[in-house]
Design a protein around this motif. Sequence first.
Motif, mmCIF file in Angstrom:
data_model
loop_
_atom_site.group_PDB
_atom_site.id
_atom_site.type_symbol
_atom_site.label_atom_id
_atom_site.label_comp_id
_atom_site.label_asym_id
_atom_site.label_seq_id
_atom_site.Cartn_x
_atom_site.Cartn_y
_atom_site.Cartn_z
ATOM 1 N N GLU A 61 -7.699 9.404 4.195
ATOM 2 C CA GLU A 61 -6.814 8.511 3.440
ATOM 3 C C GLU A 61 -5.951 7.685 4.392
ATOM 4 N N ARG B 33 -5.860 3.359 4.692
ATOM 5 C CA ARG B 33 -4.705 2.527 4.337
ATOM 6 C C ARG B 33 -4.667 1.184 5.063
ATOM 7 N N VAL C 260 0.842 -1.205 0.000
ATOM 8 C CA VAL C 260 0.000 0.000 0.000
ATOM 9 C C VAL C 260 0.873 1.249 0.000
ATOM 10 N N ALA D 18 -10.444 -4.735 -1.763
ATOM 11 C CA ALA D 18 -9.169 -4.008 -1.664
ATOM 12 C C ALA D 18 -9.020 -3.063 -2.842
ATOM 13 N N ASP D 19 -9.391 -3.531 -4.016
ATOM 14 C CA ASP D 19 -9.334 -2.733 -5.230
ATOM 15 C C ASP D 19 -10.191 -1.478 -5.094
ATOM 16 N N ILE E 34 -8.613 5.735 -2.581
ATOM 17 C CA ILE E 34 -7.401 6.423 -2.100
ATOM 18 C C ILE E 34 -6.696 7.104 -3.267
ATOM 19 N N VAL F 212 -6.152 -4.235 -8.108
ATOM 20 C CA VAL F 212 -5.721 -5.344 -7.260
ATOM 21 C C VAL F 212 -6.361 -6.621 -7.780
ATOM 22 N N LEU G 158 -8.573 0.974 -2.518
ATOM 23 C CA LEU G 158 -7.335 1.538 -3.058
ATOM 24 C C LEU G 158 -7.630 2.522 -4.192
ATOM 25 N N THR G 159 -8.639 2.225 -4.997
ATOM 26 C CA THR G 159 -9.030 3.146 -6.069
ATOM 27 C C THR G 159 -9.543 4.462 -5.486
ATOM 28 N N VAL H 285 -7.147 -1.245 3.448
ATOM 29 C CA VAL H 285 -6.648 -1.841 2.211
ATOM 30 C C VAL H 285 -5.638 -2.942 2.527
ATOM 31 N N ARG I 273 0.970 3.996 -2.926
ATOM 32 C CA ARG I 273 0.638 5.391 -2.585
ATOM 33 C C ARG I 273 1.733 6.341 -3.078
#
Length: 195
Positions: free
Chosen positions: A180, A184, A56, A123-124, A130, A112, A127-128, A187, A60
């Motif tokens: 954010e 984290r 992650v 998770a995808d 973020i 992901v 993360l998207t 994720v 990032r």
Amino acid sequence: MPFVLTVDQRGSRRSRDLVEDALSTVKQLVHEPLLPFERTAGDEFQGVLAEPEAAVDAARLLMRVDAWSIGIGAGPVEEPLPGSTRSARGPAFIYAREALDAAKLRPQHVAVAGPEAGRAQEADAVLTLIAAVITRRSTAGWAAIDLVEAGHTFAEAADILGVSRQAVGQRLSVALWQQERDARPVVARLLREAA
């Protein structure tokens, strides 16, 4: 369970090669990868990480530059590990390639994939989100974030930036830094469960 990042520079034919700069930056962030980040072909590079938090953090860092498509693959890799990422194989590499192909088609350029498809999709999604936050940040927002994440207090950051303490807080708020930051670990947990 390992996590493979496969990263490809976007628009590399129209701009200078950024791979060596990215490799240098990622290597400073990730101190103990299972296999080091290295160029695998042209404007693409890969690394294998033991912990989802490191994956992650690396993603990032790369999102900030907004020049990369990033695929994260969760899952096993063949052992014993070779000395080079380019020589490594296993399902996590296949998932990372699948994720990279998906990332290239998305506005946020990150994806992901893993054997536990439901968790990988979750998770995808996070993360998207973020990535959407990160790519919209201003230079002023990043300046405040960098100082606070380096351990400076709001007052110290304000002195360094030549603004008020309240202005630092406002920059962090507009940058959605706390949100954010809180996302984290979510994720990372979902990545671990996706493997």
